[in-house]
Design a protein around this motif. Structure first.
Motif, short mmCIF file in Angstrom:
data_model
loop_
_atom_site.label_atom_id
_atom_site.label_comp_id
_atom_site.label_asym_id
_atom_site.label_seq_id
_atom_site.Cartn_x
_atom_site.Cartn_y
_atom_site.Cartn_z
N VAL A 132 41.92 42.37 53.64
CA VAL A 132 40.97 41.66 54.48
C VAL A 132 41.27 40.16 54.47
CG1 VAL A 132 38.52 41.03 54.73
CG2 VAL A 132 39.16 43.40 54.24
N ARG A 133 41.66 39.64 53.33
CA ARG A 133 42.03 38.22 53.21
C ARG A 133 43.23 37.90 54.09
NH1 ARG A 133 43.79 33.65 53.05
NH2 ARG A 133 43.74 32.21 51.29
N VAL A 134 44.23 38.76 54.10
CA VAL A 134 45.43 38.53 54.92
C VAL A 134 45.08 38.61 56.40
CG1 VAL A 134 47.74 39.36 55.49
CG2 VAL A 134 46.99 39.34 53.12
N VAL A 135 44.30 39.61 56.76
CA VAL A 135 43.97 39.82 58.17
C VAL A 135 43.20 38.64 58.74
CG1 VAL A 135 42.58 41.21 59.75
CG2 VAL A 135 44.06 42.33 58.07
N THR A 136 42.20 38.18 58.01
CA THR A 136 41.32 37.13 58.54
C THR A 136 41.78 35.72 58.18
OG1 THR A 136 39.90 37.17 56.57
CG2 THR A 136 39.34 38.67 58.38
N GLY A 137 42.55 35.59 57.09
CA GLY A 137 42.96 34.27 56.64
C GLY A 137 41.82 33.46 56.04
N MET A 170 39.75 48.53 45.30
CA MET A 170 38.89 47.48 45.83
C MET A 170 39.67 46.17 45.99
SD MET A 170 35.19 46.26 44.34
CE MET A 170 34.23 44.98 45.17
N GLY A 171 40.49 45.84 44.99
CA GLY A 171 41.30 44.62 45.07
C GLY A 171 42.31 44.66 46.21
N ILE A 172 42.91 45.83 46.43
CA ILE A 172 43.88 45.96 47.52
C ILE A 172 43.20 45.78 48.86
CG2 ILE A 172 45.39 47.59 48.71
CD1 ILE A 172 46.15 48.72 45.96
N VAL A 173 42.08 46.46 49.07
CA VAL A 173 41.38 46.38 50.36
C VAL A 173 40.89 44.96 50.62
CG1 VAL A 173 39.38 47.17 51.66
CG2 VAL A 173 40.76 48.81 50.37
N LEU A 174 40.29 44.33 49.62
CA LEU A 174 39.81 42.96 49.79
C LEU A 174 40.97 42.00 50.04
CD1 LEU A 174 37.03 42.99 47.09
CD2 LEU A 174 36.68 42.48 49.50
N GLY A 175 42.10 42.24 49.37
CA GLY A 175 43.27 41.41 49.63
C GLY A 175 43.78 41.58 51.04
N LEU A 181 49.08 43.04 46.34
CA LEU A 181 49.22 43.99 45.23
C LEU A 181 49.09 43.28 43.88
CD1 LEU A 181 52.17 46.21 46.51
CD2 LEU A 181 49.71 46.66 46.64
N ALA A 182 49.68 42.09 43.77
CA ALA A 182 49.64 41.36 42.50
C ALA A 182 48.22 40.95 42.14
CB ALA A 182 50.56 40.14 42.58
N GLN A 183 47.48 40.38 43.11
CA GLN A 183 46.12 39.97 42.78
C GLN A 183 45.22 41.18 42.54
OE1 GLN A 183 43.15 40.25 44.79
NE2 GLN A 183 44.27 41.49 46.30
N ALA A 184 45.52 42.29 43.22
CA ALA A 184 44.73 43.51 42.98
C ALA A 184 44.94 44.00 41.55
CB ALA A 184 45.11 44.59 43.98
N GLY A 185 46.19 43.92 41.06
CA GLY A 185 46.46 44.30 39.68
C GLY A 185 45.71 43.41 38.70
N LEU A 186 45.67 42.11 38.98
CA LEU A 186 44.93 41.18 38.11
C LEU A 186 43.43 41.46 38.18
CD1 LEU A 186 46.90 37.92 38.96
CD2 LEU A 186 46.94 39.17 36.78
N PHE A 187 42.93 41.77 39.37
CA PHE A 187 41.52 42.08 39.54
C PHE A 187 41.16 43.36 38.78
CE2 PHE A 187 38.04 43.91 42.25
CZ PHE A 187 37.08 42.95 41.96
N PRO A 234 31.87 34.16 43.32
CA PRO A 234 32.78 33.84 42.20
C PRO A 234 34.04 34.69 42.17
CG PRO A 234 30.51 33.95 41.44
CD PRO A 234 30.51 34.49 42.83
N GLU A 235 33.90 36.00 42.33
CA GLU A 235 35.07 36.88 42.22
C GLU A 235 36.02 36.68 43.39
OE1 GLU A 235 33.83 40.92 41.61
OE2 GLU A 235 32.60 40.40 39.86
N GLU A 236 35.50 36.54 44.59
CA GLU A 236 36.39 36.34 45.74
C GLU A 236 37.05 34.97 45.70
OE1 GLU A 236 37.24 38.91 47.40
OE2 GLU A 236 35.73 39.97 46.23
N LEU A 237 36.34 33.96 45.25
CA LEU A 237 36.94 32.63 45.11
C LEU A 237 38.07 32.65 44.11
CD1 LEU A 237 36.91 29.61 45.80
CD2 LEU A 237 35.14 29.31 44.05
N ILE A 238 37.90 33.36 43.00
CA ILE A 238 38.94 33.41 41.97
C ILE A 238 40.12 34.25 42.42
CG2 ILE A 238 39.48 34.26 39.65
CD1 ILE A 238 36.53 33.55 38.91
#
Length: 288
Positions: free
Chosen positions: A205-210, A198-203, A165-171, A141-145
């Motif tokens: 990972v999202r960019v790196v892997t797509g 945590m939001g920055i690192v996960l973001g 950075l923006a989604q990390a701030g929202l997270f 749920p959290e990663e999908l959102i």
């Protein structure tokens, strides 16, 4: 002939989804108070809470994607299993490899010790069940959102690095608000930087892997290990401060480089990614 329907402004779409996510977790907490008043977290209410969040959050994102974005589900980056298993393993290894190495170092140096507090026949099934609950309650749920819906929308209007950075701030806002509402303002100083990092690192990972499944894998391994070692009561730890300072810090330092090495890509950090329309995916009222 199809007519492209107008959709709400980006800020409106983001505000609606963040507010809906907060409402879903508050509904879960409200139901927990009604069904299990005054109880500590048990397996039963953990299962109920996970089910409530999953059943509400996934359809919420589907509805937002269809009726607010008016874009196909596939654009979020949560692919099917055939394409998603490899990014999932990359994300899991991005936490597991540096985290496991740091835990091994703590044990080898004598800084910490870990022992089972329950029989192995109870510990192993308990960890397996916890992993399923983390997957359903938190990781998907959290990663999908956040790394799916919000990152995808933000990345149409800004470069990927800024969307991270923006989604990390929202997270961070989302997660910290949940903790403040349940535990009070005293948790603010500890939870806000944790969720932000945590939001920055996960973001990243999202960019790196797509692929959002990589974020799910990272999130799943992190929370399963953390909850097993620190809060399950099934494991006894000596030197918990040293373990926390090394084993739980290392993946947030080395996780993204690890993901780059395993995925054999570095990601597109400066690009804004368009979100193409699939006319067949539009709601019926958007067609003529």
């Amino acid at each position: 002939m199809s007519v492209r329907p107008e959709r709400p402004h980006l800020l409106v779409r983001i505000a609606v989804v963040v507010a809906a996510a907060q409402l879903i977790w508050q509904v879960m907490a409200w139901l927990d108070d009604i069904l299990f008043p005054g109880e500590e977290l048990t397996t039963v209410n953990h299962v109920v809470n996970a089910s409530v969040v999953f059943v509400l959050a996934v359809p919420m994102v589907w509805a937002a994607r269809r009726y607010l974005d008016r874009r196909p589900w596939g654009g979020l980056g949560l692919t099917g299993a055939r394409e998603g298993w490899r990014p999932f393993l990359v994300g899991a290894a991005a936490w597991g490899l540096p985290g496991g190495a740091a835990i091994a170092m703590c044990l080898a140096m004598g800084w910490s010790s870990i022992g089972a507090a329950v029989p192995w026949t109870d510990l192993v099934p308990g960890v397996a069940l916890l992993a399923v609950l983390v997957l359903v309650f938190e990781a998907v749920p959290e990663e999908l959102i956040f790394r799916g819906y919000l990152f995808r929308n933000l990345n149409t209007a800004m470069p990927a690095w800024l969307a991270v950075l923006a989604q990390a701030g929202l997270f961070a806002l989302f997660g910290t608000t949940l903790w403040v509402l349940s535990e009070g303002w005293g948790v603010l100083a500890g939870r806000l930087p944790l969720f932000l990092v945590m939001g920055i690192v996960l973001g990243c990972v999202r960019v790196v892997t797509g692929n959002v499944w990589a974020c799910v894998g990272f999130h799943l391994v992190f929370q399963t290990v953390a909850q097993t070692l620190l809060s399950s009561g099934d494991v006894e730890i000596q030197g918990v401060d040293a373990l926390t300072a090394t084993a739980f810090l290392a993946p947030f330092v080395f996780g993204v480089p690890t993901a780059m090495l395993l995925a054999l890509r570095t990601g597109r950090w400066r690009r804004r990614e368009p979100d193409p329309i699939d006319p067949e995916g539009l709601p019926r009222r958007g067609r003529r």
